[in-house]
Structures are given as C-alpha cells and as structure tokens.
Design a protein around this motif. Structure first.
Motif, PDB file in Angstrom:
ATOM      1  N   VAL A   1       0.841  -1.206   0.000  1.00  0.00           N
ATOM      2  CA  VAL A   1       0.000   0.000   0.000  1.00  0.00           C
ATOM      3  C   VAL A   1       0.875   1.253   0.000  1.00  0.00           C
ATOM      4  O   VAL A   1       0.596   2.219  -0.714  1.00  0.00           O
ATOM      5  N   GLY A   2       1.935   1.243   0.751  1.00  0.00           N
ATOM      6  CA  GLY A   2       2.852   2.381   0.778  1.00  0.00           C
ATOM      7  C   GLY A   2       3.521   2.608  -0.567  1.00  0.00           C
ATOM      8  O   GLY A   2       3.662   3.753  -1.015  1.00  0.00           O
ATOM      9  N   ALA A   3       3.935   1.530  -1.212  1.00  0.00           N
ATOM     10  CA  ALA A   3       4.556   1.647  -2.535  1.00  0.00           C
ATOM     11  C   ALA A   3       3.555   2.176  -3.554  1.00  0.00           C
ATOM     12  O   ALA A   3       3.887   3.039  -4.383  1.00  0.00           O
ATOM     13  N   TYR A   4       2.310   1.681  -3.502  1.00  0.00           N
ATOM     14  CA  TYR A   4       1.278   2.155  -4.414  1.00  0.00           C
ATOM     15  C   TYR A   4       0.972   3.627  -4.163  1.00  0.00           C
ATOM     16  O   TYR A   4       0.806   4.410  -5.107  1.00  0.00           O
ATOM     17  N   ALA A   5       0.901   4.040  -2.906  1.00  0.00           N
ATOM     18  CA  ALA A   5       0.637   5.444  -2.574  1.00  0.00           C
ATOM     19  C   ALA A   5       1.765   6.335  -3.093  1.00  0.00           C
ATOM     20  O   ALA A   5       1.515   7.393  -3.679  1.00  0.00           O
ATOM     21  N   THR A   6       2.996   5.911  -2.911  1.00  0.00           N
ATOM     22  CA  THR A   6       4.137   6.683  -3.401  1.00  0.00           C
ATOM     23  C   THR A   6       4.119   6.780  -4.918  1.00  0.00           C
ATOM     24  O   THR A   6       4.348   7.848  -5.491  1.00  0.00           O
TER      25      THR A   6
ATOM     26  N   VAL B   1       1.261   9.248  -5.970  1.00  0.00           N
ATOM     27  CA  VAL B   1       1.618  10.650  -5.728  1.00  0.00           C
ATOM     28  C   VAL B   1       2.631  11.123  -6.768  1.00  0.00           C
ATOM     29  O   VAL B   1       2.490  12.209  -7.337  1.00  0.00           O
ATOM     30  N   THR B   2       3.627  10.312  -7.035  1.00  0.00           N
ATOM     31  CA  THR B   2       4.650  10.671  -8.024  1.00  0.00           C
ATOM     32  C   THR B   2       4.033  10.838  -9.404  1.00  0.00           C
ATOM     33  O   THR B   2       4.347  11.798 -10.122  1.00  0.00           O
ATOM     34  N   ARG B   3       3.155   9.938  -9.776  1.00  0.00           N
ATOM     35  CA  ARG B   3       2.525   9.992 -11.094  1.00  0.00           C
ATOM     36  C   ARG B   3       1.653  11.229 -11.238  1.00  0.00           C
ATOM     37  O   ARG B   3       1.716  11.934 -12.243  1.00  0.00           O
ATOM     38  N   VAL B   4       0.823  11.501 -10.249  1.00  0.00           N
ATOM     39  CA  VAL B   4      -0.074  12.656 -10.315  1.00  0.00           C
ATOM     40  C   VAL B   4       0.739  13.949 -10.377  1.00  0.00           C
ATOM     41  O   VAL B   4       0.443  14.839 -11.197  1.00  0.00           O
ATOM     42  N   GLU B   5       1.754  14.068  -9.545  1.00  0.00           N
ATOM     43  CA  GLU B   5       2.585  15.275  -9.567  1.00  0.00           C
ATOM     44  C   GLU B   5       3.315  15.430 -10.894  1.00  0.00           C
ATOM     45  O   GLU B   5       3.416  16.533 -11.431  1.00  0.00           O
TER      46      GLU B   5
ATOM     47  N   SER C   1      -5.901  11.673 -13.597  1.00  0.00           N
ATOM     48  CA  SER C   1      -5.109  11.112 -12.493  1.00  0.00           C
ATOM     49  C   SER C   1      -5.608  11.587 -11.135  1.00  0.00           C
ATOM     50  O   SER C   1      -5.391  10.927 -10.125  1.00  0.00           O
ATOM     51  N   ARG C   2      -6.273  12.709 -11.102  1.00  0.00           N
ATOM     52  CA  ARG C   2      -6.794  13.239  -9.840  1.00  0.00           C
ATOM     53  C   ARG C   2      -7.918  12.376  -9.278  1.00  0.00           C
ATOM     54  O   ARG C   2      -8.238  12.464  -8.096  1.00  0.00           O
ATOM     55  N   SER C   3      -8.536  11.565 -10.133  1.00  0.00           N
ATOM     56  CA  SER C   3      -9.645  10.734  -9.668  1.00  0.00           C
ATOM     57  C   SER C   3      -9.224   9.293  -9.352  1.00  0.00           C
ATOM     58  O   SER C   3     -10.088   8.457  -9.076  1.00  0.00           O
ATOM     59  N   LEU C   4      -7.925   9.009  -9.386  1.00  0.00           N
ATOM     60  CA  LEU C   4      -7.469   7.687  -8.953  1.00  0.00           C
ATOM     61  C   LEU C   4      -7.830   7.497  -7.488  1.00  0.00           C
ATOM     62  O   LEU C   4      -7.777   8.443  -6.696  1.00  0.00           O
ATOM     63  N   PRO C   5      -8.226   6.287  -7.097  1.00  0.00           N
ATOM     64  CA  PRO C   5      -8.664   6.074  -5.707  1.00  0.00           C
ATOM     65  C   PRO C   5      -7.642   6.531  -4.662  1.00  0.00           C
ATOM     66  O   PRO C   5      -8.012   7.165  -3.669  1.00  0.00           O
ATOM     67  N   MET C   6      -6.378   6.238  -4.882  1.00  0.00           N
ATOM     68  CA  MET C   6      -5.365   6.641  -3.902  1.00  0.00           C
ATOM     69  C   MET C   6      -5.185   8.158  -3.904  1.00  0.00           C
ATOM     70  O   MET C   6      -4.963   8.756  -2.853  1.00  0.00           O
ATOM     71  N   ALA C   7      -5.317   8.795  -5.068  1.00  0.00           N
ATOM     72  CA  ALA C   7      -5.203  10.257  -5.133  1.00  0.00           C
ATOM     73  C   ALA C   7      -6.355  10.919  -4.388  1.00  0.00           C
ATOM     74  O   ALA C   7      -6.172  11.930  -3.707  1.00  0.00           O
ATOM     75  N   VAL C   8      -7.536  10.333  -4.500  1.00  0.00           N
ATOM     76  CA  VAL C   8      -8.691  10.863  -3.760  1.00  0.00           C
ATOM     77  C   VAL C   8      -8.493  10.650  -2.264  1.00  0.00           C
ATOM     78  O   VAL C   8      -8.744  11.551  -1.456  1.00  0.00           O
ATOM     79  N   LEU C   9      -8.025   9.466  -1.889  1.00  0.00           N
ATOM     80  CA  LEU C   9      -7.806   9.159  -0.482  1.00  0.00           C
ATOM     81  C   LEU C   9      -6.751  10.095   0.134  1.00  0.00           C
ATOM     82  O   LEU C   9      -6.913  10.570   1.264  1.00  0.00           O
ATOM     83  N   LEU C  10      -5.714  10.403  -0.633  1.00  0.00           N
ATOM     84  CA  LEU C  10      -4.654  11.290  -0.150  1.00  0.00           C
ATOM     85  C   LEU C  10      -4.995  12.772  -0.363  1.00  0.00           C
ATOM     86  O   LEU C  10      -4.200  13.629  -0.003  1.00  0.00           O
ATOM     87  N   ARG C  11      -6.152  13.030  -0.960  1.00  0.00           N
ATOM     88  CA  ARG C  11      -6.649  14.386  -1.186  1.00  0.00           C
ATOM     89  C   ARG C  11      -5.658  15.240  -1.987  1.00  0.00           C
ATOM     90  O   ARG C  11      -5.407  16.401  -1.663  1.00  0.00           O
ATOM     91  N   LEU C  12      -5.112  14.648  -3.033  1.00  0.00           N
ATOM     92  CA  LEU C  12      -4.164  15.382  -3.872  1.00  0.00           C
ATOM     93  C   LEU C  12      -4.832  16.516  -4.629  1.00  0.00           C
ATOM     94  O   LEU C  12      -4.184  17.491  -4.993  1.00  0.00           O
TER      95      LEU C  12
END
Length: 159
Positions: free
Chosen positions: A14-19, A22-26, A131-142
């Motif tokens: 989960v940590g690797a996916y979150a990282t 975040v990297t992809r969206v940025e 990319s802003r609507s990816l589940p992890m991006a929404v969860l991290l409120r990017l």
C-alpha cells in the motif's frame, strides 16, 4: 507470527502504491504546466510572425489582433480568458487571408506548431485531470494540494 509478515507486506504494498500514485499525479501536473508554457510560447511566436508583416497592405486588422495577443499576459483567470478571446479572433482573421501568398508558408508553419502544441497540452491536461480521480489520489486528497490544470479554449488554427 505469520500474520505479522502478511501485515508488513500489505503495508509495504500500500505504501509503494501510494508513493507511485503521488509521483505519477505530480509528474502529470508538471507536464501539463510545461505544455501550457510551450503552448503560450508557440502562440507568441505566431503573433510575432504576424507582426513581421506590419505595413503590408491587407494586414492591418491581423497585425492589430496580433498586438492585442502579445499585450495580454495569461497570469490570472481573467487575463487567460481575454487571451483566449484574442487568440480566437487572430485565428479567424488569419483564416480570412488569401492563401498562396509568399508569406502564407510562414503563417501556415506557425499555425501547425500552434495546433501541435495545443494538442499536446490538451492531452497532458486530460491525463492530469484523470489522475486526480485515482482512488489513492482521492484518499490522499491530492486534488486539494495540486491546482487543477485548465484547458485552453482556443480554435484549432489549422484549416
């Protein structure tokens, strides 16, 4: 004890996916910003190409529109809207010029470069917004941390 290994593995995945997310969206947001800069540069280059024909008969309106384009920066939302209107007016005026003239090759090349830069910018903005609507991006409120890229509402300069 095996459950601890499973838990550590799940947290690591989960940590690797979150990282990665975040990297992809940025990265996509940076690319959209860079593409917008390139589009503005190509729009400015087209206006400068038009300004080379100052004093030529039949270019009075087009030159005046090109001057209005370079006079408007795109720093604020209002300035951006004004720039879009000015660019669309310039595009329409360039379409009305007679084709086949010596100068038309320069303008056609500038218009092709603008069309390509516009398409690239549109593609990057589409990808960044998606990319802003990816589940992890929404969860991290990017979406709260990164400004939403904007499309440029300008007409395609290529006939």
């Amino acid at each position: 004890m095996w459950w601890l290994a499973v838990l550590v593995t799940i947290v690591a995945v989960v940590g690797a996916y979150a990282t990665w997310t975040v990297t992809r969206v940025e990265r996509l947001h940076r690319r959209a910003g860079a593409a917008e800069g390139a589009l503005l540069a190509k729009l400015d280059d087209r206006a400068e190409t038009v300004l080379r024909f100052v004093g030529n008969p039949g270019f009075e309106e087009v030159v005046a529109l090109a001057l209005s384009v370079v006079a408007v920066p795109a720093d604020t939302q209002r300035q951006r809207e004004l720039r879009e209107y000015a660019e669309n007016d310039l595009t329409r005026a360039l379409r009305e010029l007679d084709a086949g003239q010596v100068w038309s090759e320069d303008l056609e090349a500038a218009n092709r470069r603008v069309a390509l830069a516009r398409q690239i910018h549109t593609d990057f903005v589409r990808d960044a917004v998606a990319s802003r609507s990816l589940p992890m991006a929404v969860l991290l409120r990017l979406h709260n941390r990164l400004p939403r890229p904007e499309y440029w509402d300008i007409e395609d300069p290529v006939h």
